[in-house]
Enzyme design. Structure first.
Site, short mmCIF file in Angstrom:
data_model
loop_
_atom_site.label_atom_id
_atom_site.label_comp_id
_atom_site.label_asym_id
_atom_site.label_seq_id
_atom_site.Cartn_x
_atom_site.Cartn_y
_atom_site.Cartn_z
N ASP A 40 -17.74 -4.22 20.06
CA ASP A 40 -18.87 -5.17 20.04
C ASP A 40 -20.19 -4.56 20.49
O ASP A 40 -20.25 -3.60 21.23
CB ASP A 40 -18.54 -6.40 20.90
CG ASP A 40 -18.19 -6.04 22.35
OD1 ASP A 40 -17.55 -5.02 22.58
OD2 ASP A 40 -18.59 -6.82 23.24
N GLU A 84 -15.84 -6.87 24.29
CA GLU A 84 -15.70 -6.30 25.64
C GLU A 84 -16.80 -6.81 26.56
O GLU A 84 -16.59 -6.99 27.76
CB GLU A 84 -15.73 -4.77 25.57
CG GLU A 84 -15.29 -4.08 26.87
CD GLU A 84 -16.35 -4.07 27.96
OE1 GLU A 84 -15.98 -4.17 29.14
OE2 GLU A 84 -17.55 -4.01 27.64
#
Ligand SMILES: [Zn+2]
Ligand SMILES: [Zn+2]
Length: 386
Positions: A73, A131
């Site tokens: 991400d 994350e």
């Protein structure tokens, strides 16, 4: 690394950098990952924890199941880098280096596929969503990615170290992170008549000061912890004594026991101050991530792999490599033995000096082939030969 492999590695990282996606929205990234893993011969499962991808590959003989993880991400940041592969998505940027992690992960996955006749056991390559505060690791754990896993390895490209230097430390490596919210209720009133009020600004101020005693007087000097108040909101007018105040902050620790104890200490301090000053309080605490704690034997395997790859003089094992920043790989290491390590990506000459989460964050790309070499060698050490 061959020119073709290096070229693909850098092209992949730059392509992902141009097209960053926020947590649980990594659709394009996941599609690229799934396609490359399938092409390399992995059995691929998509849609794990929404946008996560898991690739499984069996080696040539018996051996452990090793989980390797890359997070995918980006962050809600408007990129300010001037390079020609800057983000094309307004307000979204790979400002932590997860673009590099995906590119490195694919390169390692493909290498392991090419050499699958030489190692035993099973590789489970996990490409994780969210994350950055989305709880992606825990979601993947809940969906079973750790079932049957014997060991886990992961890495972060790290601006805290020079490009190509590897940092690996046994034991606590990155801190836990928790968030607290304190609401204080006093009794508002006229700014000129304080004796008729309970001043929430004063109560809040005393709480902020008293919280400083937790790290300095409750936590052992040999342990590390942080209690930081990040916001303090109270009052609306200069001549009115505030009725309520609201404080929020973050708590970091390396130790699992300290993680559990710190919120209790904070609440006790708040209760004590409020009782002394006649105010009431509410207290909320959320444990966001556990500490990331490395298994000594697996940290040793990574250290040896790194020494082979870059030479002992470029491998750091001193405690200063550790950081109070947090990382949700800790969710995996809470449940299975493993090791998380850093590959330095700082390079002053190339302007790769801005910290993680800065709009000008960039990594020195020379770190990427180093990371591939170290992670592949570490994985091979854990998997064992045929
Ligand atoms: Zn980050
Ligand atoms: Zn990160």
């Amino acid at each position: 690394m061959s020119t073709a492999e290096l070229d693909l590695l850098i092209r992949t990282r730059r392509d992902l950098h141009r097209h960053p996606e926020l947590g649980f929205q990594e659709h394009r990234t996941a599609a690229i990952v799934a396609e490359r893993l399938r092409a390399a011969g992995y059995e691929v499962k998509t849609g794990v924890a929404e946008t996560g991808v898991v690739g499984t590959l069996r080696g040539a003989g018996a051996g452990p199941t090793l989980l390797l993880r890359a997070d995918m991400d980006a962050l809600p940041i408007e990129e300010e880098c001037a390079h020609d592969f800057a983000s094309t998505h307004a307000g979204v940027m790979h400002a932590c280096g997860h673009d590099a992690h995906v590119a490195i992960g694919l390169a390692v996955a493909e290498r392991l596929a090419r050499t699958r006749g030489e190692w035993g056991g099973t590789v489970r390559y996990v490409f994780q969503p969210a994350e950055e505060g989305g709880g992606g690791a825990l979601r993947m754990v809940e969906e079973g990615v750790l079932d049957g896993v014997d060991a886990a390895l992961g890495l972060h490209v790290w601006l805290g170290m020079e490009s190509g230097v590897v940092g690996v430390v046994p034991g606590p490596f990155m801190a836990s992170a928790g968030t607290f919210e304190i609401t204080l209720r006093g009794r508002g009133g006229h700014g000129a008549l304080p004796h008729e009020t309970i001043d929430a600004v004063l109560v809040g101020s005393q709480v902020v000061v008293a919280l400083q005693s937790i790290v300095s007087r409750n936590v052992s000097p040999l342990e590390s912890a942080v209690v930081s108040v990040g916001t303090f909101r109270a009052g609306g007018a200069q001549n009115v004594i505030a009725d309520t105040a609201r404080l929020t902050g973050t708590v970091r620790a390396f130790d699992v026991d300290a993680c559990a104890e710190l919120p209790r200490r904070i609440e006790r301090v708040v209760a004590g101050v409020c009782s002394a000053l006649g105010a009431e309080y509410g207290f909320g605490y959320v444990q966001d991530t556990p500490p990331t704690i490395n298994d000594p034997a697996l940290a040793e395997a990574v250290r040896l792999a790194a020494e082979e790859a870059v030479g002992a003089e470029r491998v750091r094992t001193d405690p200063d490599v550790r950081t109070m920043a947090s990382e949700d790989f800790g969710e995996f290491l809470l449940r299975v033995p493993g090791c998380y390590f850093f590959v330095g990506a700082r390079n002053e000459a190339r302007g790769a000096v801005h910290p993680h989460h800065s709009p000008r964050f960039d990594v020195c790309e020379d770190a990427l082939p180093v990371a591939v070499d170290v992670l592949e060698r570490a994985a091979r050490r854990v998997l064992g030969g045929r």
